[in-house]
Design an enzyme around this catalytic site. Structure first.
Site, PDB file in Angstrom:
ATOM      1  CG  ASP A  66      15.985 -40.352  30.163  1.00 28.67           C
ATOM      2  OD1 ASP A  66      16.224 -40.219  31.208  1.00 28.67           O
ATOM      3  OD2 ASP A  66      15.044 -40.324  29.567  1.00 28.67           O
TER       4      ASP A  66
ATOM      5  CG  PHE B 183      10.759 -34.020  32.372  1.00 30.16           C
ATOM      6  CD1 PHE B 183      11.236 -35.084  31.714  1.00 30.16           C
ATOM      7  CD2 PHE B 183      10.398 -32.736  32.035  1.00 30.16           C
ATOM      8  CE1 PHE B 183      11.209 -34.868  30.247  1.00 30.16           C
ATOM      9  CE2 PHE B 183      10.346 -32.609  30.665  1.00 30.16           C
ATOM     10  CZ  PHE B 183      10.899 -33.518  29.782  1.00 30.16           C
ATOM     11  CB  VAL B 184      15.949 -31.079  33.917  1.00 26.87           C
ATOM     12  CG1 VAL B 184      16.362 -31.636  35.186  1.00 26.87           C
ATOM     13  CG2 VAL B 184      16.681 -32.080  32.663  1.00 26.87           C
TER      14      VAL B 184
ATOM     15  CG  ASP C 296      11.121 -30.021  24.439  1.00 27.53           C
ATOM     16  OD1 ASP C 296      12.205 -30.785  24.509  1.00 27.53           O
ATOM     17  OD2 ASP C 296       9.788 -30.358  24.065  1.00 27.53           O
TER      18      ASP C 296
END
Ligand code: IMP
Ligand code: MG
Length: 179
Positions: A102, A151-152, A158
């Site tokens: 990220d 946001f995956v 999680d």
């Protein structure tokens, strides 16, 4: 859990065939070698398990756990090692296995730490990459998918410790993490 998703970004089948490609590349690059795979807990545990079963090489497997001091969906770059390696990596070929790259701050810290232990080589293998979010220059050697800045969760990833057990990767509904 599917009701909490905006969409399925990557299906279990898409993930599986991409991992086969990555495994082939790693087997070619490390033919005749004996690398150490280091999974970064917890997010990489599903990816690691699937990747390793497609790699036909003598190799060692170890795990590290790190926690960023930030919370929720943002990382600050301050990283604490909560579980260190159990084996010596001096003079070994190391492959770090991550779920997602990220900002790059976590991996940047980790790669520096591993290099200080004098391995022969260190490469990075990440399933997902969000290049738009990068804050430090770090380029993975093996990569599954570039994904958009969303946001995956799922397949090990999680939100607040949930959704790691989803077999696919989905985009979480924003109202779930804004609650
Ligand atoms: P970085 O230091 O910003 O590259 O953060 C990497 C870590 O943040 C990953 O190992 C994940 O634990 C977490 N992370 C970043 N993006 C996501 C996401 O979209 N879903 C779930 N976890 C994420
Ligand atoms: Mg996480």
């Amino acid at each position: 859990m599917t009701k909490d998703m905006v969409e399925v970004l990557l299906t279990a089948e898409e993930i599986s065939s991409k991992i086969s490609e990555i495994a082939e590349r790693i087997m070619n690059d490390y033919a005749g070698k004996n690398p150490v795979f280091i999974g970064v807990l917890k997010g990489s545990f599903v990816f690691m398990a699937d990747l390793m079963r497609k790699i036909n090489l003598y190799c060692d497997i170890d795990f590290m756990a790190v926690s960023s001091y930030g919370n929720k969906s943002e990382t600050t770059g301050a990283v604490k090692i909560t579980k260190d390696l159990e084996q010596d990596i001096e003079n070994r070929d190391v492959i770090v296995v991550e779920d997602i790259l990220d900002s790059g701050l976590t991996l940047n810290y980790l790669m520096g730490y591993l290099k200080s232990r004098k391995p022969l080589s260190v490469r990075l293998c990440t399933l997902l990459d969000k290049p738009a979010r990068r804050k430090v220059s770090i380029i993975p050697d093996y990569k599954g998918f570039d994904i958009p800045d969303a946001f995956v969760v799922g397949y090990g990833l999680d939100y607040a410790e949930r959704y790691r057990n989803l077999p696919y990767i989905g985009v979480l509904k924003p109202e779930i993490y804004k609650e």
